[in-house]
Design an enzyme around this catalytic site. Structure first.
Site, PDB file in Angstrom:
ATOM      1  N   SER A 103       0.843  -1.191   0.000  1.00 42.27           N
ATOM      2  CA  SER A 103       0.000   0.000   0.000  1.00 42.27           C
ATOM      3  C   SER A 103       0.886   1.251   0.000  1.00 42.27           C
ATOM      4  CB  SER A 103      -0.938  -0.043   1.214  1.00 42.27           C
ATOM      5  OG  SER A 103      -1.900   0.971   1.128  1.00 42.27           O
ATOM      6  N   LYS A 159      -5.078   3.198  -3.607  1.00 46.10           N
ATOM      7  CA  LYS A 159      -4.473   2.521  -2.447  1.00 46.10           C
ATOM      8  C   LYS A 159      -5.461   2.414  -1.289  1.00 46.10           C
ATOM      9  CE  LYS A 159      -0.170   1.705  -3.952  1.00 46.10           C
ATOM     10  NZ  LYS A 159       0.324   0.349  -4.247  1.00 46.10           N
TER      11      LYS A 159
HETATM   12  P1  NAP Z   1       8.575  -0.040  -9.772  1.00 43.08           P
HETATM   13  O1  NAP Z   1      10.034  -0.339  -9.654  1.00 43.08           O
HETATM   14  O2  NAP Z   1       8.115   0.793 -10.917  1.00 43.08           O
HETATM   15  O3  NAP Z   1       7.824  -1.431  -9.788  1.00 43.08           O
HETATM   16  C1  NAP Z   1       6.584  -1.620 -10.392  1.00 43.08           C
HETATM   17  C2  NAP Z   1       6.491  -3.087 -10.757  1.00 43.08           C
HETATM   18  O4  NAP Z   1       5.154  -3.354 -11.178  1.00 43.08           O
HETATM   19  C3  NAP Z   1       7.403  -3.482 -11.911  1.00 43.08           C
HETATM   20  O5  NAP Z   1       7.776  -4.824 -11.758  1.00 43.08           O
HETATM   21  C4  NAP Z   1       6.484  -3.332 -13.114  1.00 43.08           C
HETATM   22  O6  NAP Z   1       6.946  -4.116 -14.201  1.00 43.08           O
HETATM   23  C5  NAP Z   1       5.182  -3.854 -12.515  1.00 43.08           C
HETATM   24  N1  NAP Z   1       3.996  -3.336 -13.187  1.00 43.08           N
HETATM   25  C6  NAP Z   1       3.628  -2.046 -13.388  1.00 43.08           C
HETATM   26  N2  NAP Z   1       2.468  -1.985 -14.045  1.00 43.08           N
HETATM   27  C7  NAP Z   1       2.078  -3.272 -14.245  1.00 43.08           C
HETATM   28  C8  NAP Z   1       0.956  -3.865 -14.872  1.00 43.08           C
HETATM   29  N3  NAP Z   1      -0.011  -3.123 -15.419  1.00 43.08           N
HETATM   30  N4  NAP Z   1       0.874  -5.230 -14.888  1.00 43.08           N
HETATM   31  C9  NAP Z   1       1.851  -5.992 -14.345  1.00 43.08           C
HETATM   32  N5  NAP Z   1       2.935  -5.484 -13.733  1.00 43.08           N
HETATM   33  C10 NAP Z   1       3.042  -4.139 -13.694  1.00 43.08           C
HETATM   34  O7  NAP Z   1       7.952   0.642  -8.458  1.00 43.08           O
HETATM   35  P2  NAP Z   1       8.371   0.833  -6.907  1.00 43.08           P
HETATM   36  O8  NAP Z   1       8.649   2.277  -6.715  1.00 43.08           O
HETATM   37  O9  NAP Z   1       9.361  -0.183  -6.467  1.00 43.08           O
HETATM   38  O10 NAP Z   1       6.947   0.529  -6.211  1.00 43.08           O
HETATM   39  C11 NAP Z   1       6.569  -0.792  -5.877  1.00 43.08           C
HETATM   40  C12 NAP Z   1       5.346  -0.782  -4.976  1.00 43.08           C
HETATM   41  O11 NAP Z   1       5.591  -0.035  -3.772  1.00 43.08           O
HETATM   42  C13 NAP Z   1       4.100  -0.165  -5.593  1.00 43.08           C
HETATM   43  O12 NAP Z   1       2.948  -0.868  -5.151  1.00 43.08           O
HETATM   44  C14 NAP Z   1       4.084   1.245  -5.016  1.00 43.08           C
HETATM   45  O13 NAP Z   1       2.802   1.822  -5.012  1.00 43.08           O
HETATM   46  C15 NAP Z   1       4.578   0.964  -3.605  1.00 43.08           C
HETATM   47  N6  NAP Z   1       5.180   2.118  -2.929  1.00 43.08           N
HETATM   48  C16 NAP Z   1       6.360   2.618  -3.372  1.00 43.08           C
HETATM   49  C17 NAP Z   1       6.949   3.661  -2.683  1.00 43.08           C
HETATM   50  C18 NAP Z   1       8.298   4.188  -3.116  1.00 43.08           C
HETATM   51  O14 NAP Z   1       8.887   5.004  -2.400  1.00 43.08           O
HETATM   52  N7  NAP Z   1       8.835   3.748  -4.229  1.00 43.08           N
HETATM   53  C19 NAP Z   1       6.317   4.223  -1.570  1.00 43.08           C
HETATM   54  C20 NAP Z   1       5.089   3.718  -1.171  1.00 43.08           C
HETATM   55  C21 NAP Z   1       4.525   2.645  -1.835  1.00 43.08           C
HETATM   56  P3  NAP Z   1       6.578  -3.685 -15.729  1.00 43.08           P
HETATM   57  O15 NAP Z   1       6.835  -2.215 -15.842  1.00 43.08           O
HETATM   58  O16 NAP Z   1       7.450  -4.533 -16.579  1.00 43.08           O
HETATM   59  O17 NAP Z   1       5.146  -4.033 -15.901  1.00 43.08           O
END
Ligand code: NAP
Ligand code: COA
Length: 270
Positions: free
Chosen positions: A147, A165
């Protein structure tokens, strides 16, 4: 490997992670594999999946990648079926982590932009849990949805993510309630700003915005992917066997500092 957890913590277990091809969920997949689990990862890009599985294998883990869009239910069902054939075992740990984000004000995004994020984050989490259900170990499976603090308070330029979320949060708790009778647990991990991720590259692209993100965290730093992996290791282990419908807020205290507006001076960097 995190020395705080036993090396064989997840030995013999099978994990399936949407979004496991990069960022936070790749960090979780690496940690699961380090601690003995076989991991299946899912994302859209085959290239990213290949790189991620090669990385996990180079670290001594067992991994397979499945290309599908979480918005496409039949494609997800097919991916779970293929993973079941590959691993010949039920899924012990399901991580719903695939998500999309871009900063834009409500009036600066099209209806399709809003829908894209709802479809990936919320509908995608529903699709994932629904398609995984026949393959989950009963009793014993642990479902984890990723989340964000957006589920609990408004963030300017993030209406789509806040709405998505918040839905993921209550969907996950409802799954916890409905599936508890079968011995399936479902919980949330809420990361704060996590360093070296696509999410932070999009939300804090300048040094000033990065400094503002750090300043919003009482512990005074961004989180690491290992911080989130530690929470996931705990929730998927037997140590958490009485925890369901719950949330680990792994954010350095950021939620306590309240709501924010991501200040992109010229609007959304499309
Ligand atoms: P990220 O590196 O962009 O990871 C996103 C992942 O989801 C990738 O594996 C991407 O692969 C896949 N993805 C995206 N759209 C998709 C789709 N339609 N179908 C299937 N796979 C899909 O992002 P991240 O920053 O690490 O974030 C990961 C999680 O943590 C998310 O749920 C985000 O909301 C949460 N979050 C992140 C942060 C932060 O600081 N980064 C903070 C709070 C919460 P493809 O692009 O190849 O599809
Ligand atoms: N500002 C405003 N609208 C935007 C935008 C931005 N920065 N980026 C995309 N959109 C809109 C598009 O214009 C489109 O709407 P339209 O058809 O009315 O023009 C809509 O969003 C969908 O965009 P599209 O690129 O077709 O969607 P997609 O399904 O290929 O990608 C996204 C989904 C937009 C979320 C994309 O950024 C993505 O795939 N993200 C995954 C990685 C990620 O976000 N990681 C961080 C996770 S925290």
């Amino acid at each position: 490997m995190n020395p705080l957890f036993a090396p064989g913590l997840l030995a013999g277990k099978t994990a399936f992670l949407t979004g496991g091809s990069s960022g936070i969920c790749l960090g979780i997949a690496q940690a699961f594999a380090h601690h003995g689990a076989r991991v299946a990862i899912l994302g859209r890009s085959q290239e990213k999946l290949d790189a991620a599985t090669a990385l996990i294998q180079s670290e001594g883990g067992q991994a397979a990648g499945y290309a599908a869009d979480v918005r496409d239910y039949p494609a997800l069902e097919a991916a779970f079926q293929k993973a079941a054939e590959t691993f010949a075992a039920p899924i012990d740990i399901l991580v719903c982590g695939a998500a999309g984000n871009f900063p834009a004000p409500i009036n600066g995004m099209s209806p399709n932009g809003f829908k894209a994020v709802i479809d990936i984050d919320l509908l995608g989490t529903y699709h994932t849990c629904r398609a995984a259900y026949p393959h989950l170990r009963k009793p014993g499976a642990s479902v984890i949805s990723i989340s964000a603090n957006h589920a609990h308070q408004p963030y300017g330029m993030q209406a789509h993510v806040c709405a998505a979320k918040a839905g993921v949060d209550l969907l996950t708790r409802t799954i916890a309630l409905e599936w508890a009778a079968e011995g399936i647990r479902a919980n949330l991990i809420t990361p704060g700003p996590i360093d070296d991720t696509e999410g932070m590259r999009r939300l804090a692209p300048t040094p000033e915005m990065r400094a503002a993100a750090v300043a919003s965290v009482p512990l005074g730093r961004m989180g690491t992917k290992q911080d989130i992996a530690n929470a996931a290791l705990f929730l998927s282990s037997d140590a958490a066997s009485f925890i369901t419908g719950s949330e680990i807020v792994c954010d350095g205290g950021q939620r306590m500092t309240g709501t924010r507006i991501f200040a992109f001076p010229t609007g959304s960097p499309k």
